[in-house]
Design a protein around this motif. Structure first.
Motif, PDB file in Angstrom:
ATOM      1  N   ARG A 105      30.987  55.223  34.277  1.00 54.65           N
ATOM      2  CA  ARG A 105      30.272  53.939  34.226  1.00 54.65           C
ATOM      3  C   ARG A 105      31.037  52.988  33.313  1.00 54.65           C
ATOM      4  O   ARG A 105      31.243  53.274  32.132  1.00 54.65           O
ATOM      5  CB  ARG A 105      28.834  54.120  33.743  1.00 54.65           C
ATOM      6  N   VAL A 106      31.455  51.851  33.887  1.00 55.38           N
ATOM      7  CA  VAL A 106      32.317  50.897  33.193  1.00 55.38           C
ATOM      8  C   VAL A 106      31.594  49.569  33.042  1.00 55.38           C
ATOM      9  O   VAL A 106      31.038  49.029  34.008  1.00 55.38           O
ATOM     10  CB  VAL A 106      33.642  50.678  33.964  1.00 55.38           C
ATOM     11  N   ASN A 107      31.607  49.045  31.833  1.00 56.15           N
ATOM     12  CA  ASN A 107      31.019  47.744  31.504  1.00 56.15           C
ATOM     13  C   ASN A 107      32.182  46.776  31.267  1.00 56.15           C
ATOM     14  O   ASN A 107      33.039  47.022  30.422  1.00 56.15           O
ATOM     15  CB  ASN A 107      30.158  47.921  30.245  1.00 56.15           C
ATOM     16  N   THR A 108      32.262  45.680  32.022  1.00 52.72           N
ATOM     17  CA  THR A 108      33.380  44.753  31.868  1.00 52.72           C
ATOM     18  C   THR A 108      32.896  43.317  31.953  1.00 52.72           C
ATOM     19  O   THR A 108      31.840  43.037  32.523  1.00 52.72           O
ATOM     20  CB  THR A 108      34.453  44.998  32.947  1.00 52.72           C
ATOM     21  N   ASP A 109      33.668  42.408  31.376  1.00 52.89           N
ATOM     22  CA  ASP A 109      33.328  41.002  31.527  1.00 52.89           C
ATOM     23  C   ASP A 109      33.824  40.516  32.888  1.00 52.89           C
ATOM     24  O   ASP A 109      34.625  41.167  33.557  1.00 52.89           O
ATOM     25  CB  ASP A 109      33.881  40.155  30.376  1.00 52.89           C
ATOM     26  N   GLY A 110      33.306  39.367  33.323  1.00 51.34           N
ATOM     27  CA  GLY A 110      33.589  38.884  34.659  1.00 51.34           C
ATOM     28  C   GLY A 110      35.052  38.562  34.890  1.00 51.34           C
ATOM     29  O   GLY A 110      35.590  38.809  35.973  1.00 51.34           O
ATOM     30  N   THR A 111      35.721  38.003  33.884  1.00 48.20           N
ATOM     31  CA  THR A 111      37.109  37.602  34.058  1.00 48.20           C
ATOM     32  C   THR A 111      37.982  38.785  34.439  1.00 48.20           C
ATOM     33  O   THR A 111      38.685  38.772  35.454  1.00 48.20           O
ATOM     34  CB  THR A 111      37.651  36.962  32.760  1.00 48.20           C
ATOM     35  N   PHE A 112      37.938  39.843  33.634  1.00 44.87           N
ATOM     36  CA  PHE A 112      38.767  41.006  33.916  1.00 44.87           C
ATOM     37  C   PHE A 112      38.242  41.779  35.120  1.00 44.87           C
ATOM     38  O   PHE A 112      39.021  42.263  35.951  1.00 44.87           O
ATOM     39  CB  PHE A 112      38.829  41.910  32.687  1.00 44.87           C
ATOM     40  N   GLY A 113      36.915  41.880  35.233  1.00 45.02           N
ATOM     41  CA  GLY A 113      36.334  42.640  36.333  1.00 45.02           C
ATOM     42  C   GLY A 113      36.645  42.041  37.693  1.00 45.02           C
ATOM     43  O   GLY A 113      37.071  42.738  38.618  1.00 45.02           O
ATOM     44  N   HIS A 114      36.452  40.730  37.834  1.00 44.41           N
ATOM     45  CA  HIS A 114      36.629  40.076  39.128  1.00 44.41           C
ATOM     46  C   HIS A 114      38.090  39.912  39.522  1.00 44.41           C
ATOM     47  O   HIS A 114      38.452  40.120  40.688  1.00 44.41           O
ATOM     48  CB  HIS A 114      35.969  38.694  39.112  1.00 44.41           C
ATOM     49  N   TYR A 115      38.915  39.519  38.560  1.00 43.71           N
ATOM     50  CA  TYR A 115      40.264  39.074  38.904  1.00 43.71           C
ATOM     51  C   TYR A 115      41.352  40.112  38.680  1.00 43.71           C
ATOM     52  O   TYR A 115      42.455  39.959  39.210  1.00 43.71           O
ATOM     53  CB  TYR A 115      40.599  37.796  38.124  1.00 43.71           C
ATOM     54  N   VAL A 116      41.082  41.158  37.918  1.00 39.99           N
ATOM     55  CA  VAL A 116      42.118  42.144  37.648  1.00 39.99           C
ATOM     56  C   VAL A 116      41.665  43.551  38.047  1.00 39.99           C
ATOM     57  O   VAL A 116      42.350  44.245  38.802  1.00 39.99           O
ATOM     58  CB  VAL A 116      42.524  42.131  36.149  1.00 39.99           C
ATOM     59  N   LEU A 117      40.491  43.968  37.563  1.00 42.34           N
ATOM     60  CA  LEU A 117      40.086  45.366  37.724  1.00 42.34           C
ATOM     61  C   LEU A 117      39.599  45.684  39.139  1.00 42.34           C
ATOM     62  O   LEU A 117      40.103  46.624  39.777  1.00 42.34           O
ATOM     63  CB  LEU A 117      39.009  45.711  36.696  1.00 42.34           C
ATOM     64  N   ALA A 118      38.626  44.940  39.640  1.00 41.42           N
ATOM     65  CA  ALA A 118      38.055  45.258  40.954  1.00 41.42           C
ATOM     66  C   ALA A 118      39.099  45.288  42.073  1.00 41.42           C
ATOM     67  O   ALA A 118      39.060  46.199  42.920  1.00 41.42           O
ATOM     68  CB  ALA A 118      36.937  44.265  41.287  1.00 41.42           C
ATOM     69  N   PRO A 119      40.054  44.351  42.116  1.00 42.56           N
ATOM     70  CA  PRO A 119      41.048  44.414  43.197  1.00 42.56           C
ATOM     71  C   PRO A 119      41.929  45.656  43.158  1.00 42.56           C
ATOM     72  O   PRO A 119      42.559  45.992  44.166  1.00 42.56           O
ATOM     73  CB  PRO A 119      41.894  43.148  42.959  1.00 42.56           C
ATOM     74  N   ARG A 120      41.977  46.365  42.027  1.00 43.09           N
ATOM     75  CA  ARG A 120      42.843  47.543  41.907  1.00 43.09           C
ATOM     76  C   ARG A 120      42.064  48.862  41.845  1.00 43.09           C
ATOM     77  O   ARG A 120      42.670  49.926  41.686  1.00 43.09           O
ATOM     78  CB  ARG A 120      43.702  47.412  40.635  1.00 43.09           C
ATOM     79  N   MET A 121      40.736  48.803  41.979  1.00 43.19           N
ATOM     80  CA  MET A 121      39.949  50.026  41.841  1.00 43.19           C
ATOM     81  C   MET A 121      40.211  51.017  42.967  1.00 43.19           C
ATOM     82  O   MET A 121      40.094  52.234  42.782  1.00 43.19           O
ATOM     83  CB  MET A 121      38.456  49.694  41.781  1.00 43.19           C
ATOM     84  N   GLY A 122      40.569  50.528  44.153  1.00 43.69           N
ATOM     85  CA  GLY A 122      40.892  51.442  45.246  1.00 43.69           C
ATOM     86  C   GLY A 122      42.043  52.359  44.879  1.00 43.69           C
ATOM     87  O   GLY A 122      42.031  53.564  45.191  1.00 43.69           O
TER      88      GLY A 122
END
Length: 300
Positions: free
Chosen positions: A99-116
């Motif tokens: 379970r990861v808690n992140t702010d929107g900037t990093f979550g939307h633009y960096v982390l989520a696109p690379r989670m696959g």
């Protein structure tokens, strides 16, 4: 107090309750009834000698003593699981739910696109990614790790610096055509509209600062538009609403693709830090270690 082996089963139930957020959902996850979970927690409280949860008709929450106890035992429980997996001869030590808690900037633009990519690397792991304005209580909310921009606040959590990204001042080509390009940070004080972003900790706009070598120019930016998230900030900047300060981590592609114009490039030496937070212990679970290593790769 002599060791009671039944403590381990009680701590396992405690971990499930914290992660699930309720006795009922923890019971569903463990194949137990809600009363059985409640009795297990009560027995654990009796053996440890503290009240772990505040209970109301609608919700439960960790007491201060319960939070400290959980912070102390959770990493050990994860390490026991890791040791059991390793002893079984499997390479899939990174498994379970993270379970990861992140702010929107990093979550939307960096982390989520690379989670696959991360999930493909660890097929026995599932991830719950939660975007939040503020980190909150990592322990009480059942998170394993948090990723946040900004300097760390005093906390019992372990903070690891991942990167420091530059702050870029940008505007759309349309805005520059209508208002001209500033030559110095002080030019922004008159004749320009700045798109402001609200600091969630204060409710006021973030202060602007420009740095060139040892010279620093602080600026109380002004404008008629204030937003509270990076998506809105980017949209307003791209739409020509004003000049915005963007983090290079996600803005570099916009600049290279000429979607926005980089302004005051000689004054772009200010940086903003990105930190990872996890429970303060030398015993960090395999899934948290794997995630921190992966985020470190993204930040490189």
């Amino acid at each position: 107090m002599t060791f009671d082996s039944r403590l381990l089963s009680g701590i396992g139930v405690l971990s499930a309750v914290v992660e699930a957020g309720s006795f009922a959902r923890a019971g569903e996850a463990m194949g137990l009834t809600q009363p059985a979970v409640s009795r297990a927690v009560a027995r654990l409280e009796e053996r440890v000698g503290i009240r772990i949860f505040n209970r109301t008709a609608r919700a439960i929450s960790l007491t201060d003593e319960g939070r400290r106890f959980y912070e102390a035992v959770a990493p050990h429980l994860a390490s026991i699981e890791d040791a059991a997996v390793a002893a079984g001869g499997t390479k899939a030590a990174v498994r379970g739910r993270l379970r990861v808690n992140t702010d929107g900037t990093f979550g939307h633009y960096v982390l989520a696109p690379r989670m696959g990519e991360f999930l493909n690397r660890y097929p026995e792991l599932s991830v719950e990614l939660s975007v939040r304005d503020r980190m909150g209580d990592l322990v009480a909310d059942g998170f394993d790790v948090a990723i946040r921009f900004g300097e760390p606040e005093p906390s019992s959590l372990k903070a690891r610096l991942l990167l420091e990204t530059r702050v870029l001042t940008c505007a759309s080509a349309d805005y520059i055509a209508r208002h001209g390009e500033p030559g110095h940070p002080n030019d922004l004080a008159t004749g320009h509209q700045c798109v402001l972003i609200r600091d969630p900790s204060t409710g006021r706009p973030f202060e602007w600062e420009f740095q060139r070598g040892r010279e620093v120019v602080p600026l109380t930016a002004s404008g008629r538009l204030m937003v509270n998230d990076t998506g809105s900030l980017l949209g307003a900047c791209l739409g020509g609403a004003g000049i915005a300060q963007l983090l290079e981590l996600y803005a570099r592609d916009l600049v290279s693709q000429k979607k926005v114009v980089l302004l005051l490039s000689d004054w772009a030496e200010e940086t903003f830090p990105l930190y990872a937070y996890h429970h303060a212990s030398n015993l960090v679970s395999a899934k948290v270690r794997a995630f921190l290593d992966f985020v470190g790769e993204l930040a490189a």
